[in-house]
Design a protein around this motif. Structure first.
Motif, mmCIF file in Angstrom:
data_model
loop_
_atom_site.group_PDB
_atom_site.id
_atom_site.type_symbol
_atom_site.label_atom_id
_atom_site.label_comp_id
_atom_site.label_asym_id
_atom_site.label_seq_id
_atom_site.Cartn_x
_atom_site.Cartn_y
_atom_site.Cartn_z
ATOM 1 N N TYR A 94 28.479 44.019 34.862
ATOM 2 C CA TYR A 94 29.104 44.498 36.089
ATOM 3 C C TYR A 94 28.034 45.177 36.929
ATOM 4 N N PHE A 95 28.047 44.894 38.188
ATOM 5 C CA PHE A 95 27.123 45.514 39.116
ATOM 6 C C PHE A 95 27.922 46.505 39.961
ATOM 7 N N ILE A 96 27.379 47.690 40.117
ATOM 8 C CA ILE A 96 28.058 48.746 40.849
ATOM 9 C C ILE A 96 27.612 48.688 42.299
ATOM 10 N N PHE A 97 28.574 48.613 43.193
ATOM 11 C CA PHE A 97 28.282 48.501 44.617
ATOM 12 C C PHE A 97 28.016 49.869 45.234
ATOM 13 N N ASP A 98 28.827 50.854 44.888
ATOM 14 C CA ASP A 98 28.741 52.183 45.502
ATOM 15 C C ASP A 98 28.321 53.209 44.457
ATOM 16 N N GLY A 105 39.737 56.080 46.477
ATOM 17 C CA GLY A 105 40.393 54.778 46.463
ATOM 18 C C GLY A 105 40.426 54.180 45.075
ATOM 19 N N THR A 106 40.776 52.908 45.030
ATOM 20 C CA THR A 106 40.914 52.168 43.784
ATOM 21 C C THR A 106 39.632 51.410 43.494
ATOM 22 N N ILE A 107 39.320 51.240 42.213
ATOM 23 C CA ILE A 107 38.149 50.460 41.820
ATOM 24 C C ILE A 107 38.555 48.997 41.770
ATOM 25 N N TRP A 108 37.839 48.169 42.550
ATOM 26 C CA TRP A 108 38.124 46.739 42.629
ATOM 27 C C TRP A 108 36.955 45.970 42.034
ATOM 28 N N SER A 109 37.259 44.837 41.424
ATOM 29 C CA SER A 109 36.196 43.951 40.957
ATOM 30 C C SER A 109 36.309 42.640 41.721
ATOM 31 N N LEU A 110 35.155 42.107 42.101
ATOM 32 C CA LEU A 110 35.151 40.821 42.799
ATOM 33 C C LEU A 110 33.886 40.072 42.425
ATOM 34 N N ASP A 111 33.998 38.760 42.416
ATOM 35 C CA ASP A 111 32.879 37.903 42.046
ATOM 36 C C ASP A 111 32.107 37.501 43.288
ATOM 37 N N VAL A 112 30.789 37.563 43.164
ATOM 38 C CA VAL A 112 29.897 37.089 44.214
ATOM 39 C C VAL A 112 29.066 35.982 43.580
ATOM 40 N N ARG A 113 29.091 34.809 44.174
ATOM 41 C CA ARG A 113 28.332 33.674 43.639
ATOM 42 C C ARG A 113 27.544 33.031 44.760
ATOM 43 N N ASN A 140 41.976 49.221 49.716
ATOM 44 C CA ASN A 140 42.778 48.013 49.503
ATOM 45 C C ASN A 140 41.835 46.837 49.243
ATOM 46 N N PRO A 141 42.356 45.714 48.755
ATOM 47 C CA PRO A 141 41.480 44.588 48.427
ATOM 48 C C PRO A 141 40.785 43.992 49.646
ATOM 49 N N ARG A 142 41.447 44.027 50.789
ATOM 50 C CA ARG A 142 40.834 43.463 52.004
ATOM 51 C C ARG A 142 39.569 44.237 52.398
ATOM 52 N N GLU A 143 39.645 45.581 52.315
ATOM 53 C CA GLU A 143 38.486 46.404 52.619
ATOM 54 C C GLU A 143 37.351 46.122 51.639
ATOM 55 N N ALA A 144 37.676 45.942 50.375
ATOM 56 C CA ALA A 144 36.650 45.632 49.373
ATOM 57 C C ALA A 144 35.974 44.309 49.680
ATOM 58 N N MET A 145 36.762 43.293 50.036
ATOM 59 C CA MET A 145 36.190 41.984 50.355
ATOM 60 C C MET A 145 35.335 42.057 51.624
ATOM 61 N N ASP A 146 35.767 42.809 52.617
ATOM 62 C CA ASP A 146 34.989 42.937 53.859
ATOM 63 C C ASP A 146 33.648 43.626 53.603
ATOM 64 N N ARG A 147 33.655 44.692 52.812
ATOM 65 C CA ARG A 147 32.413 45.393 52.516
ATOM 66 C C ARG A 147 31.453 44.515 51.720
ATOM 67 N N ALA A 148 31.992 43.726 50.787
ATOM 68 C CA ALA A 148 31.141 42.816 50.009
ATOM 69 C C ALA A 148 30.589 41.699 50.899
ATOM 70 N N ALA A 149 31.407 41.210 51.837
ATOM 71 C CA ALA A 149 30.943 40.153 52.743
ATOM 72 C C ALA A 149 29.853 40.675 53.673
ATOM 73 N N GLN A 150 29.889 41.955 54.026
ATOM 74 C CA GLN A 150 28.815 42.532 54.849
ATOM 75 C C GLN A 150 27.509 42.607 54.060
ATOM 76 N N ARG A 151 27.619 42.932 52.794
ATOM 77 C CA ARG A 151 26.422 43.063 51.953
ATOM 78 C C ARG A 151 25.872 41.699 51.554
ATOM 79 N N PHE A 152 26.761 40.740 51.287
ATOM 80 C CA PHE A 152 26.354 39.394 50.876
ATOM 81 C C PHE A 152 26.937 38.381 51.861
ATOM 82 N N PRO A 153 26.299 38.157 52.998
ATOM 83 C CA PRO A 153 26.873 37.284 54.023
ATOM 84 C C PRO A 153 26.825 35.815 53.619
ATOM 85 N N ARG A 154 27.735 35.079 54.191
ATOM 86 C CA ARG A 154 27.866 33.648 53.917
ATOM 87 C C ARG A 154 26.659 32.873 54.443
#
Length: 190
Positions: A94-98, A105-113, A140-154
């Motif tokens: 597991y990689f810690i983002f923050d 808030g809640t701790i969310w896990s999401l996959d980045v590939r 919320n999960p949407r905020e988690a996905m948005d923050r991850a997308a900012q860090r790892f852009p498409r």
């Protein structure tokens, strides 16, 4: 001579009365002894029956405990197999983002590939051979996905999966958050 016969008859009668009394006393004593022995025998018989019942219950309990021991041995073997499988399985990373920013808030896990259509595919494929699981705190999960997308852009070749509450921080009780760990400002667990 008649007096002698009369004297003998009286003596015989007295002797028979004495013998009769002695016989009656011995008979009464024998009856009393027989009654006490019969009572003792009945008590002994009931004690034997109770002991046999206790032995039977002990045998049944022993058989039940043997069955429980066998079940426990099977459970231990099953858990040992699961432990061996878990030890043989690849380690979850597991990689810690923050890490430095304590957020509520809640701790969310999401996959980045890496995306299949990444522009610099060979370098990214060498650096990201398998998807990475990131843990982050968000409301919320949407905020988690948005923050991850900012860090790892498409456009740099990353693909961010959907956020789910992290199973590492689930509590045994249902706390209304789906069991995910909730952190308040300062990093302490809620």
């Amino acid at each position: 001579m008649t007096a002698l016969f009369l004297y003998g008859a009286v003596l015989l009668m007295v002797a028979s009365v004495i013998v009769n009394r002695v016989g009656q006393r011995r008979m009464a004593k024998a009856r009393k002894t027989l009654t006490t022995e019969e009572t003792a025998l009945r008590d002994l018989d009931s004690g034997i029956i109770e002991s046999a019942r206790a032995v039977n219950q002990s045998r049944q309990r022993t058989a039940e405990l043997d069955d429980q021991i066998q079940d426990m041995r099977l459970a231990v073997e099953h858990l040992t197999e699961k432990l061996d499988q878990a030890r043989a399985a690849p380690m979850e990373r597991y990689f810690i983002f923050d890490r430095l920013d304590a957020r509520p808030g809640t701790i969310w896990s999401l996959d980045v590939r890496r995306a299949q259509d990444a522009p610099n595919e060979p370098r990214l494929a060498a650096a990201w051979p398998v998807p990475r699981t990131y843990l982050m705190v968000a409301s919320n999960p949407r905020e988690a996905m948005d923050r991850a997308a900012q860090r790892f852009p498409r456009n740099q070749g990353f693909e961010v999966g959907s956020a789910a509450s992290c199973h590492l921080f689930k509590s045994r009780r249902d706390d209304g958050e789906g069991g995910a760990g909730v952190f308040k400002r300062g990093g302490g667990a809620a």
